[in-house]
Design a protein around this motif. Structure first.
Motif, PDB file in Angstrom:
ATOM      1  N   PRO A 125       7.548  32.225  30.873  1.00 34.97           N
ATOM      2  CA  PRO A 125       7.924  31.454  29.788  1.00 34.97           C
ATOM      3  C   PRO A 125       8.120  32.357  28.746  1.00 34.97           C
ATOM      4  O   PRO A 125       7.531  33.465  28.506  1.00 34.97           O
ATOM      5  CB  PRO A 125       6.952  30.556  29.492  1.00 34.97           C
ATOM      6  N   LEU A 126       8.960  32.136  27.484  1.00 34.04           N
ATOM      7  CA  LEU A 126       9.288  32.785  26.591  1.00 34.04           C
ATOM      8  C   LEU A 126       9.248  31.801  25.350  1.00 34.04           C
ATOM      9  O   LEU A 126      10.346  31.107  25.365  1.00 34.04           O
ATOM     10  CB  LEU A 126      10.519  33.718  26.524  1.00 34.04           C
ATOM     11  N   HIS A 127       8.638  32.046  24.313  1.00 31.78           N
ATOM     12  CA  HIS A 127       8.353  31.023  23.268  1.00 31.78           C
ATOM     13  C   HIS A 127       8.170  31.820  21.890  1.00 31.78           C
ATOM     14  O   HIS A 127       7.124  32.676  21.904  1.00 31.78           O
ATOM     15  CB  HIS A 127       7.272  29.979  23.282  1.00 31.78           C
ATOM     16  N   ILE A 128       9.202  31.683  21.065  1.00 32.86           N
ATOM     17  CA  ILE A 128       9.324  32.406  19.817  1.00 32.86           C
ATOM     18  C   ILE A 128       9.293  31.422  18.555  1.00 32.86           C
ATOM     19  O   ILE A 128      10.335  30.524  18.714  1.00 32.86           O
ATOM     20  CB  ILE A 128      10.553  33.422  19.964  1.00 32.86           C
ATOM     21  N   TRP A 129       8.443  31.624  17.651  1.00 31.70           N
ATOM     22  CA  TRP A 129       8.194  30.643  16.474  1.00 31.70           C
ATOM     23  C   TRP A 129       8.551  31.145  15.345  1.00 31.70           C
ATOM     24  O   TRP A 129       8.026  32.382  15.055  1.00 31.70           O
ATOM     25  CB  TRP A 129       7.143  29.918  16.590  1.00 31.70           C
ATOM     26  N   ALA A 130       9.395  30.294  14.271  1.00 29.91           N
ATOM     27  CA  ALA A 130       9.344  30.905  12.980  1.00 29.91           C
ATOM     28  C   ALA A 130       8.711  29.857  12.171  1.00 29.91           C
ATOM     29  O   ALA A 130       9.123  28.623  12.078  1.00 29.91           O
ATOM     30  CB  ALA A 130      10.925  30.886  12.596  1.00 29.91           C
ATOM     31  N   LEU A 131       7.890  30.233  11.251  1.00 30.96           N
ATOM     32  CA  LEU A 131       7.126  29.414  10.445  1.00 30.96           C
ATOM     33  C   LEU A 131       7.398  29.677   9.043  1.00 30.96           C
ATOM     34  O   LEU A 131       7.551  30.988   8.505  1.00 30.96           O
ATOM     35  CB  LEU A 131       5.793  29.519  10.693  1.00 30.96           C
ATOM     36  N   ASP A 132       7.807  28.905   8.061  1.00 30.13           N
ATOM     37  CA  ASP A 132       7.698  28.902   7.007  1.00 30.13           C
ATOM     38  C   ASP A 132       6.619  29.103   6.055  1.00 30.13           C
ATOM     39  O   ASP A 132       5.331  29.383   6.621  1.00 30.13           O
ATOM     40  CB  ASP A 132       8.609  27.681   6.194  1.00 30.13           C
ATOM     41  N   GLU A 133       6.877  29.467   4.772  1.00 36.18           N
ATOM     42  CA  GLU A 133       5.445  29.918   4.071  1.00 36.18           C
ATOM     43  C   GLU A 133       4.350  28.923   3.917  1.00 36.18           C
ATOM     44  O   GLU A 133       3.201  29.226   3.649  1.00 36.18           O
ATOM     45  CB  GLU A 133       5.965  30.297   2.622  1.00 36.18           C
ATOM     46  N   THR A 134       4.785  27.789   4.515  1.00 40.14           N
ATOM     47  CA  THR A 134       3.466  26.687   4.386  1.00 40.14           C
ATOM     48  C   THR A 134       2.993  26.479   5.791  1.00 40.14           C
ATOM     49  O   THR A 134       1.820  25.800   6.210  1.00 40.14           O
ATOM     50  CB  THR A 134       4.273  25.325   4.004  1.00 40.14           C
ATOM     51  N   GLY A 135       3.613  27.123   6.753  1.00 36.95           N
ATOM     52  CA  GLY A 135       3.177  27.261   8.452  1.00 36.95           C
ATOM     53  C   GLY A 135       3.910  26.000   9.021  1.00 36.95           C
ATOM     54  O   GLY A 135       3.685  26.048  10.160  1.00 36.95           O
ATOM     55  N   ALA A 136       4.860  25.456   8.252  1.00 33.52           N
ATOM     56  CA  ALA A 136       5.552  24.303   8.936  1.00 33.52           C
ATOM     57  C   ALA A 136       6.837  24.924   9.862  1.00 33.52           C
ATOM     58  O   ALA A 136       7.316  26.480   9.648  1.00 33.52           O
ATOM     59  CB  ALA A 136       6.555  23.562   7.917  1.00 33.52           C
ATOM     60  N   LEU A 137       7.300  24.677  10.783  1.00 32.77           N
ATOM     61  CA  LEU A 137       8.205  25.066  11.978  1.00 32.77           C
ATOM     62  C   LEU A 137       9.562  25.017  11.334  1.00 32.77           C
ATOM     63  O   LEU A 137      10.003  24.141  10.716  1.00 32.77           O
ATOM     64  CB  LEU A 137       8.133  24.185  13.199  1.00 32.77           C
ATOM     65  N   ALA A 138       9.799  26.372  11.127  1.00 31.78           N
ATOM     66  CA  ALA A 138      11.319  26.345  10.431  1.00 31.78           C
ATOM     67  C   ALA A 138      12.259  26.656  11.726  1.00 31.78           C
ATOM     68  O   ALA A 138      13.509  26.473  11.329  1.00 31.78           O
ATOM     69  CB  ALA A 138      11.274  27.732   9.601  1.00 31.78           C
ATOM     70  N   GLY A 139      11.965  27.039  12.915  1.00 30.92           N
ATOM     71  CA  GLY A 139      12.789  27.106  13.936  1.00 30.92           C
ATOM     72  C   GLY A 139      12.086  27.958  15.089  1.00 30.92           C
ATOM     73  O   GLY A 139      10.779  28.191  14.901  1.00 30.92           O
ATOM     74  N   GLY A 140      12.798  27.639  16.094  1.00 33.85           N
ATOM     75  CA  GLY A 140      12.019  28.531  17.251  1.00 33.85           C
ATOM     76  C   GLY A 140      13.036  28.588  18.507  1.00 33.85           C
ATOM     77  O   GLY A 140      14.210  27.917  18.453  1.00 33.85           O
ATOM     78  N   LEU A 141      12.757  29.273  19.430  1.00 34.60           N
ATOM     79  CA  LEU A 141      13.539  29.504  20.756  1.00 34.60           C
ATOM     80  C   LEU A 141      12.382  29.309  21.914  1.00 34.60           C
ATOM     81  O   LEU A 141      11.490  29.794  22.076  1.00 34.60           O
ATOM     82  CB  LEU A 141      13.899  31.029  20.695  1.00 34.60           C
ATOM     83  N   VAL A 142      12.733  28.440  22.815  1.00 29.64           N
ATOM     84  CA  VAL A 142      12.109  28.358  24.022  1.00 29.64           C
ATOM     85  C   VAL A 142      12.987  28.588  25.270  1.00 29.64           C
ATOM     86  O   VAL A 142      14.115  28.195  25.064  1.00 29.64           O
ATOM     87  CB  VAL A 142      11.605  26.884  24.062  1.00 29.64           C
ATOM     88  N   GLY A 143      12.556  29.333  25.865  1.00 26.82           N
ATOM     89  CA  GLY A 143      13.165  29.769  27.121  1.00 26.82           C
ATOM     90  C   GLY A 143      12.349  30.281  28.284  1.00 26.82           C
ATOM     91  O   GLY A 143      11.160  30.206  28.325  1.00 26.82           O
ATOM     92  N   HIS A 144      12.968  31.027  29.301  1.00 23.89           N
ATOM     93  CA  HIS A 144      11.991  31.813  30.292  1.00 23.89           C
ATOM     94  C   HIS A 144      12.867  32.924  30.783  1.00 23.89           C
ATOM     95  O   HIS A 144      14.030  33.213  30.617  1.00 23.89           O
ATOM     96  CB  HIS A 144      11.782  30.850  31.266  1.00 23.89           C
ATOM     97  N   THR A 145      12.138  33.883  31.452  1.00 24.47           N
ATOM     98  CA  THR A 145      12.862  35.191  32.210  1.00 24.47           C
ATOM     99  C   THR A 145      12.388  35.140  33.700  1.00 24.47           C
ATOM    100  O   THR A 145      11.458  34.364  34.034  1.00 24.47           O
ATOM    101  CB  THR A 145      12.374  36.294  31.382  1.00 24.47           C
ATOM    102  N   TRP A 146      13.510  35.405  34.297  1.00 26.11           N
ATOM    103  CA  TRP A 146      13.459  35.351  35.834  1.00 26.11           C
ATOM    104  C   TRP A 146      14.547  36.128  36.375  1.00 26.11           C
ATOM    105  O   TRP A 146      15.675  36.009  36.053  1.00 26.11           O
ATOM    106  CB  TRP A 146      13.557  33.798  36.452  1.00 26.11           C
ATOM    107  N   ALA A 147      14.275  36.903  37.459  1.00 24.58           N
ATOM    108  CA  ALA A 147      15.183  37.660  38.315  1.00 24.58           C
ATOM    109  C   ALA A 147      16.076  38.409  37.279  1.00 24.58           C
ATOM    110  O   ALA A 147      17.373  38.413  37.621  1.00 24.58           O
ATOM    111  CB  ALA A 147      15.869  36.794  39.087  1.00 24.58           C
ATOM    112  N   THR A 148      15.786  39.138  36.277  1.00 26.61           N
ATOM    113  CA  THR A 148      16.423  40.027  35.283  1.00 26.61           C
ATOM    114  C   THR A 148      17.386  39.156  34.309  1.00 26.61           C
ATOM    115  O   THR A 148      18.126  39.703  33.834  1.00 26.61           O
ATOM    116  CB  THR A 148      17.327  41.088  36.057  1.00 26.61           C
ATOM    117  N   TRP A 149      16.932  38.069  34.248  1.00 27.65           N
ATOM    118  CA  TRP A 149      17.841  37.046  33.339  1.00 27.65           C
ATOM    119  C   TRP A 149      16.688  36.479  32.256  1.00 27.65           C
ATOM    120  O   TRP A 149      15.899  35.917  32.787  1.00 27.65           O
ATOM    121  CB  TRP A 149      18.408  35.945  34.213  1.00 27.65           C
ATOM    122  N   LEU A 150      17.230  36.339  31.255  1.00 25.70           N
ATOM    123  CA  LEU A 150      16.872  35.533  30.093  1.00 25.70           C
ATOM    124  C   LEU A 150      17.648  34.346  30.347  1.00 25.70           C
ATOM    125  O   LEU A 150      18.847  34.235  30.057  1.00 25.70           O
ATOM    126  CB  LEU A 150      16.880  36.040  28.658  1.00 25.70           C
TER     127      LEU A 150
END
Length: 151
Positions: free
Chosen positions: A48-73
């Protein structure tokens, strides 16, 4: 002699789903030279690959969810809150995922799906190319599959 009698069932069954996935992966690995070459390496595992962007209050501003496998994202979800769209946050999330996937996991390519009302032009600006178009999926909408070679 092999039995030709089958009982067909429906319903959620996590154990059967996992068994089916394992058996399909084993079949695919046996049939694919690259998957056989990856057997036993970190690239064989789906991570799994999870990347989160949080604003100055800690709220979710954005994110990316995915995975890597067999040389692919594989980017499954990329989302940026309305308040932060147009700030470059989506580009930063995608670029970060591509960098981590390439540098730390050995990925050579990336893929994703998006609908016509979402972000196909955004992904094209990030260097992605359309490789598949499915009209009317869902009805009235066009789905795009895009790929990118990671530098």
């Amino acid at each position: 002699m092999v039995s030709r009698m089958f009982r067909i069932e429906t319903g959620d069954d996590k154990d059967r789903r996992d068994l089916l996935r394992k058996r399909l992966r084993d079949t695919n690995t046996a049939a694919s030279p690259i998957l056989r070459a990856l057997r036993g390496t970190p690239g064989e595992r789906e991570l799994p690959l999870h990347i989160w962007a949080l604003d100055e209050t800690g709220a979710l501003a954005g994110g990316l969810v995915g995975h890597t496998w067999a040389t692919w994202l594989h980017v499954t979800y990329l989302w940026v809150d309305d308040l932060h769209r147009g700030t470059g946050l989506g580009s930063r999330l995608l670029s970060h995922a591509e960098h981590l996937s390439h540098q730390e996991r050995g990925c050579l390519n990336s893929r994703l799906e998006t609908w016509d009302f979402q972000a196909p032009e955004f992904y094209k600006k990030q260097g992605y190319e359309v490789v598949c178009v499915i009209p009317d999926y869902p009805p009235g909408v066009t789905e795009y599959t895009l790929t990118k070679h990671l530098p």
